[in-house]
Write an enzyme that holds these catalytic residues in place. Sequence first.
Site, short mmCIF file in Angstrom:
data_model
loop_
_atom_site.label_atom_id
_atom_site.label_comp_id
_atom_site.label_asym_id
_atom_site.label_seq_id
_atom_site.Cartn_x
_atom_site.Cartn_y
_atom_site.Cartn_z
CG HIS A 1 31.95 41.34 40.29
ND1 HIS A 1 31.01 40.81 41.14
CD2 HIS A 1 31.80 42.68 40.33
CE1 HIS A 1 30.33 41.81 41.69
NE2 HIS A 1 30.80 42.95 41.20
CD GLN B 1 41.63 46.34 35.07
OE1 GLN B 1 42.49 46.99 35.66
NE2 GLN B 1 41.08 45.27 35.60
CB CYS C 1 31.65 39.87 45.81
SG CYS C 1 31.10 38.88 44.42
CG HIS D 1 36.02 43.98 36.65
ND1 HIS D 1 35.71 42.67 36.38
CD2 HIS D 1 37.36 44.09 36.42
CE1 HIS D 1 36.80 42.01 36.02
NE2 HIS D 1 37.82 42.86 36.02
CG ASN E 1 44.46 46.67 39.26
OD1 ASN E 1 44.83 45.71 39.92
ND2 ASN E 1 44.06 46.57 38.01
#
Length: 184
Positions: free
Chosen positions: A167, A171, A58, A169, A80
């Site tokens: 959330h 990769q 967030c 998202h 990451n």
Amino acid sequence: MLMKMAFDPKEHQHERFNPLTGQWVLVSPHRLKRPWTGQVEKPDEEKIPSHDPKNPLCPGSSRPNGKVNPEYDSVYVFDNDFPAILPDVPSPEESDDPLERARGTTGTCRVMCFHPRSDITLPLMTNAEVRKVIDEWTAQCVDLGKKFQWVQVFENKGKVMGCSNPHPHCQIWATSQLPNEAIA
């Protein structure tokens, strides 16, 4: 006289060509109509808040590495914190043992948040918001593609698929070697 039926890819079996492997793959869409008595996953009915200050994806939240996300209002990309591929690692030594063959690989892993709100997914976003996601995917692929042979963008959606955070998202992984499927 029998009328010839028109092919419907959603109803009739067929084979599709996989250009990465050079193989033909059977597709049987009509089997989706069969009765099913196997395991059925319950839909996730967890109420996801629009913002959770404890959620490390967030805006404004702290991540496990101590970094704090900016108060982003659109897409947000960062390296990451728990990457599967690292940029600078030593390569394994060569081995004559066929069971010990290994080679080094390098790369990078990024996380891209699609939206500042946790309770929004791609299908619920406006066209303009989705466009920003697609534009950033493109920018990431171009940027990483200058340094790495392979760039892959993917989304694990839902707990059953291994997603560790609700959330919205994805990769972005970039590696120095092509995966087997791309080589074929």
